[in-house]
Design an enzyme around this catalytic site. Structure first.
Site, short mmCIF file in Angstrom:
data_model
loop_
_atom_site.label_atom_id
_atom_site.label_comp_id
_atom_site.label_asym_id
_atom_site.label_seq_id
_atom_site.Cartn_x
_atom_site.Cartn_y
_atom_site.Cartn_z
NE ARG A 21 23.98 -17.78 9.46
CZ ARG A 21 25.16 -18.38 9.41
NH1 ARG A 21 26.24 -17.71 9.75
NH2 ARG A 21 25.27 -19.64 9.01
CD GLU A 71 12.59 -22.41 12.99
OE1 GLU A 71 12.25 -21.44 12.27
OE2 GLU A 71 13.14 -22.27 14.09
N1 ARG Z 1 13.21 -23.73 16.40
C1 ARG Z 1 12.74 -22.82 17.40
C2 ARG Z 1 11.25 -23.02 17.60
O1 ARG Z 1 10.56 -23.59 17.00
C3 ARG Z 1 13.00 -21.38 17.03
C4 ARG Z 1 14.44 -21.03 16.72
C5 ARG Z 1 14.59 -19.72 15.99
N2 ARG Z 1 13.90 -19.75 14.73
C6 ARG Z 1 13.82 -18.73 13.87
N3 ARG Z 1 13.16 -18.92 12.78
N4 ARG Z 1 14.38 -17.58 14.12
O2 ARG Z 1 10.51 -22.57 18.34
#
Ligand code: ARG
Length: 403
Positions: free
Chosen positions: A89, A265
């Site tokens: 953020r 992620e």
């Molecule tokens: N964790 C989710 C994914 O791999 C995306 C969530 C949003 N992530 C971000 N960096 N804005 O696909």
């Protein structure tokens, strides 16, 4: 699309039609609270009194109100600033807001989503961006995007019980096939699902993503040459598309938004989770690790190499990505700045702490303010269910056309 303009009378609701959540008036206190915030943080907008009075009259007449472009932009940015799950953020002020509130038909929503992907990708230099489509109004419910993100990979159940592709979307994928989606031949592990946009008049409609809208990074490892042979890839931009943006009591159920990826992620969750691509055992075996017992920490070793491959490949392809150490430090900077601005910053520890090497990042070693604030993004149960189950449709009235 019927914009909420002063002078427009609310028609008596037709009891035959069920318009979930649409035929409710905007909460006046929520509207006033947001306008106070907007004027407090944007002194150049002048005194708040006249604006609140005008909005109350507009709600009297139409049951809702129309944000000024400045209110919309500020509201969307603050929704990001308030979202307790997001570690990224620090750059909330840089969010680019596309005002698409006059777009309410399925094809229009889909076309602008594809344009969003192109604009957000920006040749690899990813721009945080949100596209705000028509709001919920008492006269007409807003469009819905079924998909969890604009780009997601299909998961196909195979005769041997395994899933080809992303197992998270196995049910979604089979539902779309039942609705008439024809997957590519031969089936692959990274087939991009079509976008499903539902409106009250048209019912759910499917749209294949054009090639130019989908940017992907093939994954290779900086040292392990065989890694590329695994045929792994991931899309460059994560655009969450099933959350409801709420600003000053007005709901925008279709408001897809994106930032850039943090490597874990993809590397730790999408590729690492055993109910996703489950890559850890494969990579451990190719690395020749001793997997005979857990205490060799073969999982941890393999996970690190997968994550190095993700960060290396995005970087080598010129696509914005950040690592969890850098992003954690940025988040603490964000907290300091918010504190200096006299604001509390809500954060959810279980979402903020990265899914690997938690204690090596500074965000692990403290607690956060858990209080909920608006504007915000809401992950409604119904929308969350639809994104995994591929139904049921949001609108089931006489006006829903069968495909
Ligand atoms: N964790 C989710 C994914 O791999 C995306 C969530 C949003 N992530 C971000 N960096 N804005 O696909």
């Amino acid at each position: 699309m019927v914009p909420a303009t002063p002078g427009l009378r609310v028609s008596t609701p037709d009891p035959e039609r069920s318009l979930p959540s649409a035929d409710i008036e905007v909460d006046r206190a929520a509207a006033a609270e947001f306008l106070e915030l907007f004027h407090a943080e944007n002194p150049e907008a002048g005194p708040v009194g006249p604006r609140i009075a005008a909005v109350m009259r507009e709600i009297d007449m139409t049951g809702t109100y129309w944000h000024t472009p400045e209110e919309l932009t500020f509201g969307a940015r603050v929704a990001w600033r308030n979202n307790a799950r997001c570690i990224g953020r620090l750059y909330w002020r840089s969010l680019q807001v596309r005002d698409l509130r006059t777009v309410s038909d399925a094809a229009g929503v889909a076309r602008h989503c594809f344009e969003h992907l192109r604009a957000a990708n920006n040749g690899g230099k990813i721009r945080p961006m949100i596209s705000v489509f028509a709001p919920e109004t008492p006269l007409r419910p807003a469009p819905r995007i079924w998909n969890e993100q604009l780009i997601r990979y299909a998961g196909y159940e195979q005769p041997n019980g395994r899933v080809l592709g992303d197992p998270r979307y196995r049910t979604f994928t089979s539902q779309l096939i039942q609705r008439g989606w024809r997957p590519p031949e031969p089936l692959g592990a990274f087939d991009v699902l079509p976008l499903v946009v539902e409106t009250v008049d048209e019912g759910p409609q499917m749209f294949q993503l054009p090639g130019q809208a989908v940017h992907e990074v093939p994954l290779e490892h900086p040292e392990l040459a065989w890694f590329a042979e695994l045929g792994m890839r991931w899309h460059a931009v994560p655009v969450i598309s099933n959350n409801r943006l709420v600003i000053g009591g007005v709901s925008y159920p279709a408001a897809p938004f994106n930032g850039w990826y943090m490597g874990t992620e993809i590397g730790a969750r999408n590729l690492g989770d055993s109910d996703r691509y489950d890559l850890v055992p494969t990579v451990a075996e190719r690395m020749g690790l001793d997997t005979s017992h857990e205490a060799t920490l073969w999982r941890d070793q393999a996970l690190v190499e997968i994550n190095r491959a993700v960060l290396h490949s995005f970087r080598a392809n010129g696509v914005t990505i950040s690592d969890h150490h850098t992003e954690s430090r940025r988040f603490l900077t964000h907290l300091e700045r918010e504190e200096r601005a006299g604001r509390r910053c809500p954060a959810d520890w279980s979402w903020i702490v990265p899914p690997m090497s938690g204690s090596q990042t500074p965000v692990f070693h403290r607690y956060y303010d858990a209080e909920h604030r608006v504007p915000n993004f809401f992950a409604d149960d119904e929308a969350a269910g639809r994104a995994l189950q591929g139904g049921p449709p949001a609108f089931r009235g006489p006006r829903v056309l069968a495909r």
